[in-house]
Design an enzyme around this catalytic site. Sequence first.
Site, PDB file in Angstrom:
ATOM      1  N   HIS A 130      11.290  18.460  -4.131  1.00 36.18           N
ATOM      2  CA  HIS A 130      10.386  17.888  -5.134  1.00 36.18           C
ATOM      3  C   HIS A 130       9.593  19.045  -5.727  1.00 36.18           C
ATOM      4  O   HIS A 130       8.652  19.539  -5.105  1.00 36.18           O
ATOM      5  CB  HIS A 130       9.484  16.858  -4.445  1.00 36.18           C
ATOM      6  CG  HIS A 130       8.420  16.276  -5.318  1.00 36.18           C
ATOM      7  ND1 HIS A 130       7.381  15.520  -4.811  1.00 36.18           N
ATOM      8  CD2 HIS A 130       8.229  16.315  -6.670  1.00 36.18           C
ATOM      9  CE1 HIS A 130       6.596  15.125  -5.804  1.00 36.18           C
ATOM     10  NE2 HIS A 130       7.082  15.606  -6.938  1.00 36.18           N
ATOM     11  N   PHE A 186      -1.406  16.675  -3.316  1.00 39.84           N
ATOM     12  CA  PHE A 186      -1.977  16.635  -1.965  1.00 39.84           C
ATOM     13  C   PHE A 186      -1.342  15.498  -1.176  1.00 39.84           C
ATOM     14  O   PHE A 186      -1.081  14.427  -1.740  1.00 39.84           O
ATOM     15  CB  PHE A 186      -3.498  16.382  -2.013  1.00 39.84           C
ATOM     16  CG  PHE A 186      -4.245  17.425  -2.785  1.00 39.84           C
ATOM     17  CD1 PHE A 186      -4.719  18.573  -2.152  1.00 39.84           C
ATOM     18  CD2 PHE A 186      -4.467  17.274  -4.149  1.00 39.84           C
ATOM     19  CE1 PHE A 186      -5.402  19.541  -2.869  1.00 39.84           C
ATOM     20  CE2 PHE A 186      -5.144  18.237  -4.876  1.00 39.84           C
ATOM     21  CZ  PHE A 186      -5.610  19.379  -4.238  1.00 39.84           C
ATOM     22  N   MET A 212       5.875   8.673  -8.567  1.00 38.43           N
ATOM     23  CA  MET A 212       4.758   9.046  -7.684  1.00 38.43           C
ATOM     24  C   MET A 212       3.786   7.869  -7.586  1.00 38.43           C
ATOM     25  O   MET A 212       3.471   7.228  -8.591  1.00 38.43           O
ATOM     26  CB  MET A 212       3.992  10.248  -8.237  1.00 38.43           C
ATOM     27  CG  MET A 212       4.762  11.554  -8.321  1.00 38.43           C
ATOM     28  SD  MET A 212       5.200  12.261  -6.734  1.00 38.43           S
ATOM     29  CE  MET A 212       3.609  12.496  -5.966  1.00 38.43           C
ATOM     30  N   MET A 262       6.963  20.544  -7.850  1.00 26.89           N
ATOM     31  CA  MET A 262       5.718  20.303  -8.589  1.00 26.89           C
ATOM     32  C   MET A 262       5.307  21.648  -9.167  1.00 26.89           C
ATOM     33  O   MET A 262       4.349  22.284  -8.712  1.00 26.89           O
ATOM     34  CB  MET A 262       4.645  19.735  -7.642  1.00 26.89           C
ATOM     35  CG  MET A 262       4.893  18.288  -7.279  1.00 26.89           C
ATOM     36  SD  MET A 262       3.939  17.754  -5.841  1.00 26.89           S
ATOM     37  CE  MET A 262       5.076  18.204  -4.553  1.00 26.89           C
ATOM     38  N   GLY A 287      -1.811  12.648   1.971  1.00 22.67           N
ATOM     39  CA  GLY A 287      -2.916  11.884   2.538  1.00 22.67           C
ATOM     40  C   GLY A 287      -3.745  11.088   1.558  1.00 22.67           C
ATOM     41  O   GLY A 287      -4.833  10.642   1.899  1.00 22.67           O
ATOM     42  N   MET A 338       4.962  23.390  -4.428  1.00 23.58           N
ATOM     43  CA  MET A 338       3.820  23.416  -5.358  1.00 23.58           C
ATOM     44  C   MET A 338       3.530  24.858  -5.746  1.00 23.58           C
ATOM     45  O   MET A 338       3.528  25.740  -4.878  1.00 23.58           O
ATOM     46  CB  MET A 338       2.587  22.821  -4.679  1.00 23.58           C
ATOM     47  CG  MET A 338       2.788  21.427  -4.128  1.00 23.58           C
ATOM     48  SD  MET A 338       1.256  20.816  -3.362  1.00 23.58           S
ATOM     49  CE  MET A 338       1.821  19.247  -2.715  1.00 23.58           C
ATOM     50  N   SER A 358       8.129  13.843   4.305  1.00 24.68           N
ATOM     51  CA  SER A 358       7.628  15.085   3.716  1.00 24.68           C
ATOM     52  C   SER A 358       7.083  15.942   4.844  1.00 24.68           C
ATOM     53  O   SER A 358       6.315  15.452   5.676  1.00 24.68           O
ATOM     54  CB  SER A 358       6.490  14.776   2.736  1.00 24.68           C
ATOM     55  OG  SER A 358       5.749  15.955   2.490  1.00 24.68           O
ATOM     56  N   ASP A 386       6.745   8.058  -3.756  1.00 26.97           N
ATOM     57  CA  ASP A 386       6.164   9.176  -3.009  1.00 26.97           C
ATOM     58  C   ASP A 386       4.651   9.138  -3.142  1.00 26.97           C
ATOM     59  O   ASP A 386       4.116   9.262  -4.238  1.00 26.97           O
ATOM     60  CB  ASP A 386       6.724  10.490  -3.594  1.00 26.97           C
ATOM     61  CG  ASP A 386       6.254  11.723  -2.850  1.00 26.97           C
ATOM     62  OD1 ASP A 386       5.507  11.609  -1.862  1.00 26.97           O
ATOM     63  OD2 ASP A 386       6.642  12.831  -3.283  1.00 26.97           O
ATOM     64  N   GLY A 387       3.977   8.973  -2.012  1.00 25.57           N
ATOM     65  CA  GLY A 387       2.523   9.054  -1.980  1.00 25.57           C
ATOM     66  C   GLY A 387       1.889   7.828  -1.351  1.00 25.57           C
ATOM     67  O   GLY A 387       2.047   6.706  -1.839  1.00 25.57           O
ATOM     68  N   GLY A 388       1.253   8.027  -0.215  1.00 26.73           N
ATOM     69  CA  GLY A 388       0.487   6.947   0.411  1.00 26.73           C
ATOM     70  C   GLY A 388       1.331   5.847   1.018  1.00 26.73           C
ATOM     71  O   GLY A 388       0.840   4.732   1.217  1.00 26.73           O
ATOM     72  N   ASP A 412       8.174  19.529  -0.477  1.00 24.91           N
ATOM     73  CA  ASP A 412       7.217  19.531  -1.582  1.00 24.91           C
ATOM     74  C   ASP A 412       6.894  20.958  -1.976  1.00 24.91           C
ATOM     75  O   ASP A 412       6.242  21.684  -1.227  1.00 24.91           O
ATOM     76  CB  ASP A 412       5.931  18.813  -1.144  1.00 24.91           C
ATOM     77  CG  ASP A 412       6.118  17.312  -1.079  1.00 24.91           C
ATOM     78  OD1 ASP A 412       6.566  16.733  -2.087  1.00 24.91           O
ATOM     79  OD2 ASP A 412       5.832  16.724  -0.022  1.00 24.91           O
ATOM     80  N   HIS A 437      12.214  15.812   2.885  1.00 28.57           N
ATOM     81  CA  HIS A 437      11.609  15.980   1.551  1.00 28.57           C
ATOM     82  C   HIS A 437      10.751  17.241   1.535  1.00 28.57           C
ATOM     83  O   HIS A 437       9.800  17.353   2.321  1.00 28.57           O
ATOM     84  CB  HIS A 437      10.762  14.727   1.273  1.00 28.57           C
ATOM     85  CG  HIS A 437      10.088  14.682  -0.057  1.00 28.57           C
ATOM     86  ND1 HIS A 437      10.682  14.165  -1.191  1.00 28.57           N
ATOM     87  CD2 HIS A 437       8.845  15.058  -0.438  1.00 28.57           C
ATOM     88  CE1 HIS A 437       9.841  14.220  -2.203  1.00 28.57           C
ATOM     89  NE2 HIS A 437       8.711  14.772  -1.783  1.00 28.57           N
TER      90      HIS A 437
HETATM   91  C1  DX5 Z   1       2.221  14.814  -2.912  1.00 29.88           C
HETATM   92  C2  DX5 Z   1       3.594  15.012  -2.329  1.00 29.88           C
HETATM   93  C3  DX5 Z   1       3.976  13.994  -1.324  1.00 29.88           C
HETATM   94  C4  DX5 Z   1       3.006  13.854  -0.203  1.00 29.88           C
HETATM   95  C5  DX5 Z   1       3.354  12.675   0.661  1.00 29.88           C
HETATM   96  O1  DX5 Z   1       2.031  15.592  -4.015  1.00 29.88           O
HETATM   97  O2  DX5 Z   1       4.584  14.979  -3.320  1.00 29.88           O
HETATM   98  O3  DX5 Z   1       5.315  14.159  -0.884  1.00 29.88           O
HETATM   99  O4  DX5 Z   1       2.874  14.990   0.555  1.00 29.88           O
HETATM  100  O5  DX5 Z   1       2.362  12.565   1.609  1.00 29.88           O
HETATM  101  P1  DX5 Z   1       1.593  11.203   1.889  1.00 29.88           P
HETATM  102  O6  DX5 Z   1       2.647  10.247   2.392  1.00 29.88           O
HETATM  103  O7  DX5 Z   1       0.586  11.597   2.896  1.00 29.88           O
HETATM  104  O8  DX5 Z   1       0.993  10.731   0.603  1.00 29.88           O
HETATM  105 ZN    ZN Z   2       6.799  14.843  -2.714  1.00 31.49          ZN
END
Ligand code: DX5
Ligand code: ZN
Length: 218
Positions: A67, A147, A141, A69, A149, A40, A13, A175-177, A38, A36
């Site tokens: 992606h 966000f 997710m 959102m 991180g 938003m 991302s 996706d995430g963390g 993102d 990827h």
């Molecule tokens: C969160 C995003 C993710 C995110 C991934 O809403 O969809 O793609 O930025 O970042 P990390 O890997 O830091 O969670």
């Molecule tokens: Zn994402």
Amino acid sequence: MDTILFAMKIAPSILDADFSQLGAELDSISSADRIHLDVMDGQYVPNISIGVGVLKKVEFPKEIEVHLMTLNPENFIDDFVALGAKTITFHIEATGINRAVSLLKSIKAKGIRAGVTIDGYTDPDWLTDEILGLADQVLVMSVKSGFGGQSFMAASLLKVEDLRARGYKGEIEIDGGITLENIKEASDAGVDIAVVGSFLMKKVSSERAAVIAGMQGV
Ligand code: DX5
Ligand code: ZN
């Protein structure tokens, strides 16, 4: 040479990239499988990120997946198809089930891969058999979207296992963390593609290719 059958695809991302030198940032992750994006809208999630307008002149080193959102994903499909997206995924919480069915059909009709996303706290029962029959990809997710991180929610892997137990044969993305610590568990649960944001982009650029290779090899 042996064929590696179960290699993980890595989709960095760029949310945490340094946009003042985006070209160099993309070069540093060019060994990834996909990029990827993102998107938003400040409505489905509180943040606003990137839109197609600022990406038009960017040269991506690998295929892009988007992606969304956003509350009204229908509004963004044509622009991202024109940008060259090979996969677009949207949140079922934003559309509900009936609109998700129509939208999956209309994305596929554009000749690209259609994905559906469930957020960190969403029950996988939202993904009806009809939706799973249409979706080329399900994005599970492992944080609440909005966000980068955040910490990985291990319960998301139960959702992945549940999808595989139901016979879903399409690609499952997480996706995430995601870090080098938890990516093997994700692979074991049935994930094919891992989105990696802050864990990768916080490394100095010269270290990123090795991190990507380590993740692809789990
Ligand atoms: C969160 C995003 C993710 C995110 C991934 O809403 O969809 O793609 O930025 O970042 P990390 O890997 O830091 O969670
Ligand atoms: Zn994402």
